[in-house]
Motif scaffolding. Structure first.
Motif, PDB file in Angstrom:
ATOM      1  N   ARG A 182      42.039  44.801  25.439  1.00  0.00           N
ATOM      2  CA  ARG A 182      42.125  44.886  27.021  1.00  0.00           C
ATOM      3  C   ARG A 182      42.643  43.450  27.399  1.00  0.00           C
ATOM      4  O   ARG A 182      43.644  43.353  28.201  1.00  0.00           O
ATOM      5  CB  ARG A 182      40.683  45.152  27.214  1.00  0.00           C
ATOM      6  N   ARG A 183      42.359  42.195  26.718  1.00  0.00           N
ATOM      7  CA  ARG A 183      42.670  40.883  27.136  1.00  0.00           C
ATOM      8  C   ARG A 183      44.121  41.046  26.835  1.00  0.00           C
ATOM      9  O   ARG A 183      44.792  40.175  27.677  1.00  0.00           O
ATOM     10  CB  ARG A 183      41.892  40.006  26.531  1.00  0.00           C
ATOM     11  N   ILE A 223      36.120  40.627  34.879  1.00  0.00           N
ATOM     12  CA  ILE A 223      35.168  41.516  34.936  1.00  0.00           C
ATOM     13  C   ILE A 223      33.763  40.995  35.661  1.00  0.00           C
ATOM     14  O   ILE A 223      33.411  40.181  35.273  1.00  0.00           O
ATOM     15  CB  ILE A 223      34.718  41.890  33.490  1.00  0.00           C
ATOM     16  N   VAL A 232      36.206  46.041  37.165  1.00  0.00           N
ATOM     17  CA  VAL A 232      37.015  45.437  36.583  1.00  0.00           C
ATOM     18  C   VAL A 232      38.376  45.535  37.135  1.00  0.00           C
ATOM     19  O   VAL A 232      38.663  46.230  38.084  1.00  0.00           O
ATOM     20  CB  VAL A 232      37.216  46.292  35.213  1.00  0.00           C
ATOM     21  N   ASN A 233      39.236  44.190  37.404  1.00  0.00           N
ATOM     22  CA  ASN A 233      40.215  44.201  37.628  1.00  0.00           C
ATOM     23  C   ASN A 233      41.383  43.589  36.724  1.00  0.00           C
ATOM     24  O   ASN A 233      40.972  42.511  36.082  1.00  0.00           O
ATOM     25  CB  ASN A 233      40.444  42.932  39.025  1.00  0.00           C
ATOM     26  N   LEU A 234      42.199  44.455  36.330  1.00  0.00           N
ATOM     27  CA  LEU A 234      43.209  44.050  35.400  1.00  0.00           C
ATOM     28  C   LEU A 234      44.556  44.120  35.948  1.00  0.00           C
ATOM     29  O   LEU A 234      45.236  45.313  36.361  1.00  0.00           O
ATOM     30  CB  LEU A 234      43.148  45.246  34.057  1.00  0.00           C
ATOM     31  N   ASP A 290      46.004  40.234  32.596  1.00  0.00           N
ATOM     32  CA  ASP A 290      44.879  39.078  33.156  1.00  0.00           C
ATOM     33  C   ASP A 290      43.912  40.238  33.724  1.00  0.00           C
ATOM     34  O   ASP A 290      43.870  40.767  34.470  1.00  0.00           O
ATOM     35  CB  ASP A 290      45.661  38.628  34.120  1.00  0.00           C
ATOM     36  N   CYS A 291      42.458  39.943  33.072  1.00  0.00           N
ATOM     37  CA  CYS A 291      41.516  40.670  33.387  1.00  0.00           C
ATOM     38  C   CYS A 291      40.373  39.726  34.099  1.00  0.00           C
ATOM     39  O   CYS A 291      39.781  38.894  33.316  1.00  0.00           O
ATOM     40  CB  CYS A 291      41.122  41.639  32.343  1.00  0.00           C
TER      41      CYS A 291
END
Length: 93
Positions: free
Chosen positions: A81-82, A89, A6-8, A86-87
């Motif tokens: 989360r969204r 996965i 995951v990159n957020l 900006d996410c």
């Protein structure tokens, strides 16, 4: 085992705090556990878009990872989360 990256890129800390309160139960429902979480990442080779919070999750199976992301009971949790940023996965399997 299956792994999820995951990159957020954080945009709203309040929404992220609300997501964190629900994330543990959402992951546990599908047998997942976070292996590592970092507030920042460093690209050591190549180029990529902006990085933010990086997380690696471990799931017992690929199907469990897919069930977690598509679970209708977790729609509100995923929406938090969204809304937090900006996410992206990625399933590593």
């Amino acid at each position: 085992m299956a792994y999820v990256y995951v990159n957020l890129v954080l945009k709203d800390a309040e929404k992220m705090a609300a997501y964190r309160q629900k994330a543990g139960a959402a992951l546990a429902k599908h047998g997942a556990k976070p292996l590592v979480s970092s507030p920042q990442q460093t690209v050591i080779e190549g180029q990529r878009d902006e990085t933010g919070i990086g997380v690696i999750l471990e799931f017992p199976t690929v199907d469990a990872a897919k069930a977690w992301i598509s679970d209708p009971d977790l729609a509100a949790t995923h929406a938090l989360r969204r809304a937090a940023g900006d996410c992206a996965i990625t399933l590593l399997a």
